[in-house]
Motif scaffolding. Sequence first.
Motif, PDB file in Angstrom:
ATOM      1  N   PRO A   1       1.168  -0.937  -0.031  1.00  0.00           N
ATOM      2  CA  PRO A   1       0.340  -0.043   0.057  1.00  0.00           C
ATOM      3  C   PRO A   1       0.478   1.556  -0.199  1.00  0.00           C
ATOM      4  N   GLN A   2       0.652   2.370  -0.835  1.00  0.00           N
ATOM      5  CA  GLN A   2       0.873   4.223  -0.811  1.00  0.00           C
ATOM      6  C   GLN A   2      -0.005   5.045  -0.181  1.00  0.00           C
ATOM      7  N   ILE A   3       0.058   5.803   0.259  1.00  0.00           N
ATOM      8  CA  ILE A   3      -1.205   6.446   1.194  1.00  0.00           C
ATOM      9  C   ILE A   3      -0.549   7.568   0.852  1.00  0.00           C
ATOM     10  N   PHE A   4      -1.645   8.370   0.222  1.00  0.00           N
ATOM     11  CA  PHE A   4      -1.688   9.902   0.335  1.00  0.00           C
ATOM     12  C   PHE A   4      -2.719  10.579   1.013  1.00  0.00           C
ATOM     13  N   ASN A   5      -2.559  11.687   1.678  1.00  0.00           N
ATOM     14  CA  ASN A   5      -3.857  12.593   1.578  1.00  0.00           C
ATOM     15  C   ASN A   5      -3.751  13.569   0.612  1.00  0.00           C
ATOM     16  N   GLU A   6      -5.238  13.408  -0.210  1.00  0.00           N
ATOM     17  CA  GLU A   6      -5.420  14.108  -1.826  1.00  0.00           C
ATOM     18  C   GLU A   6      -3.830  13.954  -2.111  1.00  0.00           C
ATOM     19  N   GLU A   7      -3.491  14.992  -2.875  1.00  0.00           N
ATOM     20  CA  GLU A   7      -2.450  14.466  -4.064  1.00  0.00           C
ATOM     21  C   GLU A   7      -1.259  14.694  -2.944  1.00  0.00           C
ATOM     22  N   SER A   8      -0.775  14.844  -1.840  1.00  0.00           N
ATOM     23  CA  SER A   8       0.366  14.381  -1.037  1.00  0.00           C
ATOM     24  C   SER A   8       0.852  13.563  -0.474  1.00  0.00           C
ATOM     25  N   TYR A   9       1.636  13.170  -0.786  1.00  0.00           N
ATOM     26  CA  TYR A   9       2.189  11.447  -0.263  1.00  0.00           C
ATOM     27  C   TYR A   9       2.810  11.412   1.777  1.00  0.00           C
ATOM     28  N   CYS A  10       1.656  10.710   1.729  1.00  0.00           N
ATOM     29  CA  CYS A  10       1.969   9.988   3.262  1.00  0.00           C
ATOM     30  C   CYS A  10       3.206   9.141   3.446  1.00  0.00           C
ATOM     31  N   GLY A  11       3.110   8.343   2.765  1.00  0.00           N
ATOM     32  CA  GLY A  11       4.577   7.396   3.217  1.00  0.00           C
ATOM     33  C   GLY A  11       3.454   5.826   2.425  1.00  0.00           C
ATOM     34  N   ASP A  12       4.922   4.563   3.252  1.00  0.00           N
ATOM     35  CA  ASP A  12       4.564   3.377   2.443  1.00  0.00           C
ATOM     36  C   ASP A  12       3.689   2.852   3.590  1.00  0.00           C
ATOM     37  N   TYR A  13       3.652   1.205   3.570  1.00  0.00           N
ATOM     38  CA  TYR A  13       3.487   1.194   4.778  1.00  0.00           C
ATOM     39  C   TYR A  13       5.018   1.122   6.123  1.00  0.00           C
ATOM     40  N   GLU A  14       5.935   0.477   5.523  1.00  0.00           N
ATOM     41  CA  GLU A  14       6.485   0.641   6.752  1.00  0.00           C
ATOM     42  C   GLU A  14       6.980   2.354   7.253  1.00  0.00           C
ATOM     43  N   THR A  15       6.218   3.027   7.007  1.00  0.00           N
ATOM     44  CA  THR A  15       6.688   4.802   7.372  1.00  0.00           C
ATOM     45  C   THR A  15       5.434   4.655   8.023  1.00  0.00           C
ATOM     46  N   PHE A  16       4.163   3.874   7.768  1.00  0.00           N
ATOM     47  CA  PHE A  16       3.450   4.320   8.505  1.00  0.00           C
ATOM     48  C   PHE A  16       2.903   3.521   9.685  1.00  0.00           C
ATOM     49  N   PHE A  17       3.480   2.308   9.583  1.00  0.00           N
ATOM     50  CA  PHE A  17       3.714   1.024  10.828  1.00  0.00           C
ATOM     51  C   PHE A  17       4.827   2.525  11.767  1.00  0.00           C
ATOM     52  N   ASP A  18       5.516   2.860  11.905  1.00  0.00           N
ATOM     53  CA  ASP A  18       6.393   4.015  12.495  1.00  0.00           C
ATOM     54  C   ASP A  18       5.463   4.481  13.151  1.00  0.00           C
ATOM     55  N   ALA A  19       5.145   4.985  12.197  1.00  0.00           N
ATOM     56  CA  ALA A  19       3.757   5.941  12.791  1.00  0.00           C
ATOM     57  C   ALA A  19       2.780   5.464  13.508  1.00  0.00           C
ATOM     58  N   LYS A  20       2.520   4.811  13.284  1.00  0.00           N
ATOM     59  CA  LYS A  20       1.092   4.150  14.564  1.00  0.00           C
ATOM     60  C   LYS A  20       1.908   3.845  15.822  1.00  0.00           C
ATOM     61  N   GLU A  21       3.058   2.718  16.019  1.00  0.00           N
ATOM     62  CA  GLU A  21       4.031   2.678  16.992  1.00  0.00           C
ATOM     63  C   GLU A  21       4.397   3.838  17.738  1.00  0.00           C
ATOM     64  N   ASP A  22       4.511   4.756  16.628  1.00  0.00           N
ATOM     65  CA  ASP A  22       4.755   5.812  17.602  1.00  0.00           C
ATOM     66  C   ASP A  22       4.207   6.785  17.990  1.00  0.00           C
ATOM     67  N   ASN A  23       2.551   6.312  18.000  1.00  0.00           N
ATOM     68  CA  ASN A  23       1.481   7.356  17.869  1.00  0.00           C
ATOM     69  C   ASN A  23       0.651   8.555  17.319  1.00  0.00           C
ATOM     70  N   MET A  24       1.607   8.512  16.175  1.00  0.00           N
ATOM     71  CA  MET A  24       1.531   9.714  15.199  1.00  0.00           C
ATOM     72  C   MET A  24       0.637   9.514  14.014  1.00  0.00           C
ATOM     73  N   VAL A  25       0.045   8.065  14.378  1.00  0.00           N
ATOM     74  CA  VAL A  25      -0.907   8.358  12.426  1.00  0.00           C
ATOM     75  C   VAL A  25      -1.556   9.241  12.190  1.00  0.00           C
ATOM     76  N   TYR A  26      -2.177  10.712  12.812  1.00  0.00           N
ATOM     77  CA  TYR A  26      -2.964  11.645  12.312  1.00  0.00           C
ATOM     78  C   TYR A  26      -1.745  12.573  11.721  1.00  0.00           C
ATOM     79  N   ASP A  27      -0.681  12.867  11.804  1.00  0.00           N
ATOM     80  CA  ASP A  27       0.877  13.539  12.005  1.00  0.00           C
ATOM     81  C   ASP A  27       1.630  12.362  10.380  1.00  0.00           C
ATOM     82  N   PHE A  28       1.605  11.394  10.548  1.00  0.00           N
ATOM     83  CA  PHE A  28       1.662  11.198   9.201  1.00  0.00           C
ATOM     84  C   PHE A  28       0.700  11.181   7.845  1.00  0.00           C
ATOM     85  N   LEU A  29      -0.929  11.212   7.953  1.00  0.00           N
ATOM     86  CA  LEU A  29      -2.185  11.422   7.627  1.00  0.00           C
ATOM     87  C   LEU A  29      -1.541  13.001   7.119  1.00  0.00           C
TER      88      LEU A  29
END
Length: 174
Positions: A67-95
């Motif tokens: 999976p690749q994740i975007f906020n509209e046209e802005s790139y957020c990251g791939d699974y690894e960066t999503f996972f790191d954000a989840k572990e750090d309780n920073m998912v909203y910041d990531f998104l």
Amino acid sequence: MVIKVFLASSSGSTAIKKKQQDVVGFLEALKVDYTQLDIACNEENRMWMRQNVPVEKKPANGIPLPPQIFNEESYCGDYETFFDAKEDNMVYDFLRLPPPPGSKEAEQASKALIVENGTHAEETNAEKSLDESRAREEEGEGQEEEDLQSQEEEELRQLEEEEEAEVQEEEEAE
């Protein structure tokens, strides 16, 4: 703002399927508004995703995997960066979304803002002092435990020496 998650509906890779499920399941649990865009069945989605993942974020072969994740046209990251954000309780910041009030991430953002602005600096210093004193107390407790353990080991060694001496006396008496 809508989060776009680029997925492959007919991926042969179990690892990719699990990563996709993890992202989608977590977004659903957080009740984040998102759209799934299939790159396996839609060539436009595949091309858009490949063109919009930043060059420095692409793997060595140049083809980003879902999976690749975007906020509209802005790139957020791939699974690894999503996972790191989840572990750090920073998912909203990531998104790139504002965290909901009362969430851990909102509290962290609030504390960071307070420190950044210098407001309530005395509270931050007081919290730091409290944390430091707790750490010293725990360290002291740890030292006490070590001292007790050393004392017990010494007593055990003395008992063994006394038993050995008794055995030797008995052998000499025979």
